[in-house]
Design a protein around this motif. Sequence first.
Motif, PDB file in Angstrom:
ATOM      1  N   GLY A 124      -2.993  25.321  -9.345  1.00  0.00           N
ATOM      2  CA  GLY A 124      -3.144  24.118  -8.546  1.00  0.00           C
ATOM      3  C   GLY A 124      -2.675  22.919  -9.351  1.00  0.00           C
ATOM      4  N   GLU A 125      -2.593  21.759  -8.710  1.00  0.00           N
ATOM      5  CA  GLU A 125      -2.206  20.522  -9.382  1.00  0.00           C
ATOM      6  C   GLU A 125      -3.210  20.206 -10.483  1.00  0.00           C
ATOM      7  N   ALA A 126      -2.840  19.326 -11.416  1.00  0.00           N
ATOM      8  CA  ALA A 126      -3.617  19.124 -12.633  1.00  0.00           C
ATOM      9  C   ALA A 126      -5.031  18.615 -12.396  1.00  0.00           C
ATOM     10  N   LEU A 127      -5.300  18.025 -11.218  1.00  0.00           N
ATOM     11  CA  LEU A 127      -6.680  17.627 -10.943  1.00  0.00           C
ATOM     12  C   LEU A 127      -7.629  18.816 -10.981  1.00  0.00           C
ATOM     13  N   LEU A 128      -7.116  20.018 -10.718  1.00  0.00           N
ATOM     14  CA  LEU A 128      -7.962  21.213 -10.752  1.00  0.00           C
ATOM     15  C   LEU A 128      -8.544  21.449 -12.146  1.00  0.00           C
ATOM     16  N   PRO A 129      -7.723  21.627 -13.205  1.00  0.00           N
ATOM     17  CA  PRO A 129      -8.330  21.815 -14.529  1.00  0.00           C
ATOM     18  C   PRO A 129      -8.981  20.551 -15.083  1.00  0.00           C
ATOM     19  N   LEU A 130      -8.499  19.369 -14.677  1.00  0.00           N
ATOM     20  CA  LEU A 130      -9.140  18.145 -15.151  1.00  0.00           C
ATOM     21  C   LEU A 130     -10.604  18.108 -14.706  1.00  0.00           C
ATOM     22  N   GLU A 131     -10.838  18.394 -13.426  1.00  0.00           N
ATOM     23  CA  GLU A 131     -12.212  18.397 -12.939  1.00  0.00           C
ATOM     24  C   GLU A 131     -12.971  19.625 -13.444  1.00  0.00           C
ATOM     25  N   GLY A 132     -12.306  20.775 -13.425  1.00  0.00           N
ATOM     26  CA  GLY A 132     -12.968  21.993 -13.867  1.00  0.00           C
ATOM     27  C   GLY A 132     -13.442  21.920 -15.298  1.00  0.00           C
ATOM     28  N   ALA A 133     -12.645  21.322 -16.183  1.00  0.00           N
ATOM     29  CA  ALA A 133     -13.016  21.228 -17.591  1.00  0.00           C
ATOM     30  C   ALA A 133     -14.239  20.335 -17.784  1.00  0.00           C
ATOM     31  N   ILE A 134     -14.315  19.241 -17.029  1.00  0.00           N
ATOM     32  CA  ILE A 134     -15.484  18.360 -17.144  1.00  0.00           C
ATOM     33  C   ILE A 134     -16.725  19.049 -16.585  1.00  0.00           C
ATOM     34  N   ARG A 135     -16.607  19.645 -15.417  1.00  0.00           N
ATOM     35  CA  ARG A 135     -17.786  20.283 -14.816  1.00  0.00           C
ATOM     36  C   ARG A 135     -18.229  21.505 -15.612  1.00  0.00           C
ATOM     37  N   SER A 136     -17.329  22.096 -16.379  1.00  0.00           N
ATOM     38  CA  SER A 136     -17.678  23.263 -17.183  1.00  0.00           C
ATOM     39  C   SER A 136     -18.416  22.889 -18.463  1.00  0.00           C
ATOM     40  N   THR A 137     -18.173  21.699 -18.979  1.00  0.00           N
ATOM     41  CA  THR A 137     -18.705  21.354 -20.305  1.00  0.00           C
ATOM     42  C   THR A 137     -19.731  20.234 -20.293  1.00  0.00           C
ATOM     43  N   ALA A 138     -19.903  19.527 -19.175  1.00  0.00           N
ATOM     44  CA  ALA A 138     -20.827  18.390 -19.119  1.00  0.00           C
ATOM     45  C   ALA A 138     -22.013  18.697 -18.229  1.00  0.00           C
ATOM     46  N   GLY A 139     -23.146  18.095 -18.580  1.00  0.00           N
ATOM     47  CA  GLY A 139     -24.357  18.286 -17.791  1.00  0.00           C
ATOM     48  C   GLY A 139     -25.377  17.224 -18.130  1.00  0.00           C
ATOM     49  N   PRO A 140     -26.611  17.384 -17.676  1.00  0.00           N
ATOM     50  CA  PRO A 140     -27.645  16.372 -17.908  1.00  0.00           C
ATOM     51  C   PRO A 140     -27.899  16.072 -19.393  1.00  0.00           C
ATOM     52  N   GLY A 141     -27.619  17.017 -20.275  1.00  0.00           N
ATOM     53  CA  GLY A 141     -27.837  16.768 -21.696  1.00  0.00           C
ATOM     54  C   GLY A 141     -26.657  16.142 -22.416  1.00  0.00           C
ATOM     55  N   THR A 142     -25.580  15.851 -21.683  1.00  0.00           N
ATOM     56  CA  THR A 142     -24.356  15.316 -22.281  1.00  0.00           C
ATOM     57  C   THR A 142     -24.408  13.791 -22.353  1.00  0.00           C
ATOM     58  N   THR A 143     -23.993  13.253 -23.491  1.00  0.00           N
ATOM     59  CA  THR A 143     -23.770  11.812 -23.607  1.00  0.00           C
ATOM     60  C   THR A 143     -22.285  11.621 -23.842  1.00  0.00           C
ATOM     61  N   ARG A 202     -19.430  25.668 -25.452  1.00  0.00           N
ATOM     62  CA  ARG A 202     -20.153  24.649 -24.675  1.00  0.00           C
ATOM     63  C   ARG A 202     -20.287  25.106 -23.211  1.00  0.00           C
ATOM     64  N   MET A 203     -19.207  25.681 -22.675  1.00  0.00           N
ATOM     65  CA  MET A 203     -19.264  26.160 -21.297  1.00  0.00           C
ATOM     66  C   MET A 203     -20.288  27.288 -21.147  1.00  0.00           C
ATOM     67  N   ALA A 204     -20.277  28.239 -22.083  1.00  0.00           N
ATOM     68  CA  ALA A 204     -21.174  29.384 -21.995  1.00  0.00           C
ATOM     69  C   ALA A 204     -22.633  28.953 -22.051  1.00  0.00           C
ATOM     70  N   ALA A 205     -22.898  27.846 -22.755  1.00  0.00           N
ATOM     71  CA  ALA A 205     -24.274  27.355 -22.896  1.00  0.00           C
ATOM     72  C   ALA A 205     -24.669  26.405 -21.769  1.00  0.00           C
ATOM     73  N   ASN A 206     -23.727  26.093 -20.876  1.00  0.00           N
ATOM     74  CA  ASN A 206     -23.987  25.129 -19.811  1.00  0.00           C
ATOM     75  C   ASN A 206     -24.392  25.861 -18.528  1.00  0.00           C
ATOM     76  N   PRO A 207     -25.651  25.776 -18.133  1.00  0.00           N
ATOM     77  CA  PRO A 207     -26.066  26.500 -16.916  1.00  0.00           C
ATOM     78  C   PRO A 207     -25.417  25.959 -15.651  1.00  0.00           C
ATOM     79  N   ARG A 208     -24.860  24.744 -15.726  1.00  0.00           N
ATOM     80  CA  ARG A 208     -24.211  24.154 -14.556  1.00  0.00           C
ATOM     81  C   ARG A 208     -22.709  24.415 -14.513  1.00  0.00           C
ATOM     82  N   ALA A 209     -22.175  25.103 -15.498  1.00  0.00           N
ATOM     83  CA  ALA A 209     -20.737  25.392 -15.495  1.00  0.00           C
ATOM     84  C   ALA A 209     -20.378  26.218 -14.269  1.00  0.00           C
ATOM     85  N   PRO A 210     -19.329  25.843 -13.538  1.00  0.00           N
ATOM     86  CA  PRO A 210     -18.955  26.616 -12.340  1.00  0.00           C
ATOM     87  C   PRO A 210     -18.657  28.068 -12.684  1.00  0.00           C
TER      88      PRO A 210
END
Length: 366
Positions: free
Chosen positions: A38-57, A188-196
């Motif tokens: 898909g267009e680059a917005l796919l990995p751009l969003e996927g990478a953030i949602r895979s590695t960020a969560g409530p514990g991220t600053t 970081r992704m493996a430890a993130n319970p919210r990772a898609p």
Amino acid sequence: MTHPFLDLAPLTAARFASVEDRVARLLDTRQDVVITQGEALLPLEGAIRSTAGPGTTALNVITGPYGQTFGDWLRDCGATVIDLAVPFHTAVTAEQIRAAFAEHPGIDFVSLVHAEAATGNTNPVAEIGEVVREHGALFYLDAVASVGAEPVLPDAWGVDLCVIGAQKAMGGPAGVSAVSVSGRAWARMAANPRAPRRSYLSLLDWKERWIDGGRKALLHAPAQLEMLALEACVERIEAEGLETVMARHASAAAATRAGALALGGGLEPYVHEAREAAPVATTLRAPSGVVASELVARALAGDPAAPLAAGGGALAKEMIRVNHYGADATPGAVRGSLTALGTALAERGLDVDLTGALRAAEQAWR
């Protein structure tokens, strides 16, 4: 109906993996590279949602509209977001990044756009990467516009998630993109319970079902034509030489800037310092009293092939963008853009020196 594009044999996993390997060589990286369908917005969003969560600053650097989008995604993930916004006519500095860490020592994620084609600036990623490494934060980089126009070196710069697309300086398709992923990012992704997971946004699906399996079986049917176009695009860059491709973009930027300054008519570079201007595209500030989008429309009426566009959103009133990337990183595209703009300015009764502008552009081509 039969057609050469419709009757192709299915793309094999081995062919797909070979394209990933060539993209990895283009980035001079030993990290895992995943080509996303898909267009680059796919990995751009996927990478953030895979590695960020409530514990991220997260420190989110805003030098253009994409930085604003990343901040929205990070907040949606529950991350605490510290926005570092700088004027769009400049670049962020490593010193500003260091100061942000000093003020917010809990930062563990940094998001940055390398080159903002929309605003025409480029950021000093190598220097910023040193600061990010010192503090142990995860480094996420949007290099969609910069790859092919200037160096993109995830390993040397300590980038953990480097997203690229082929549709700008690489001169390739928009329908596929890629991301290089460091070992730290995978952890970081493996430890993130919210990772898609079991999702089109999931990078972990690619890790567990594609990479860990030795890249033997694809997750789903690949975008066949786009993958072949990406392969051809990389082959063309390899044949010309990446350094040569980047040099063409640097020359196009230098020539456009010099030509615009010599053209007159009130036109001036939008990014103040040449060292902060992106090689992929040159942005110009419209003369006082002139609406940029109207000037661009008039210029394109005279030369529809000129790679010109007005700025997006509110920038449409003041910003003109010369998109000298890919096939348009040529002296002819620069001349055509200057001629179209000069003609449009002259039609408005403004005093321009088109001959001087073309001469300045020719002299500035390196």
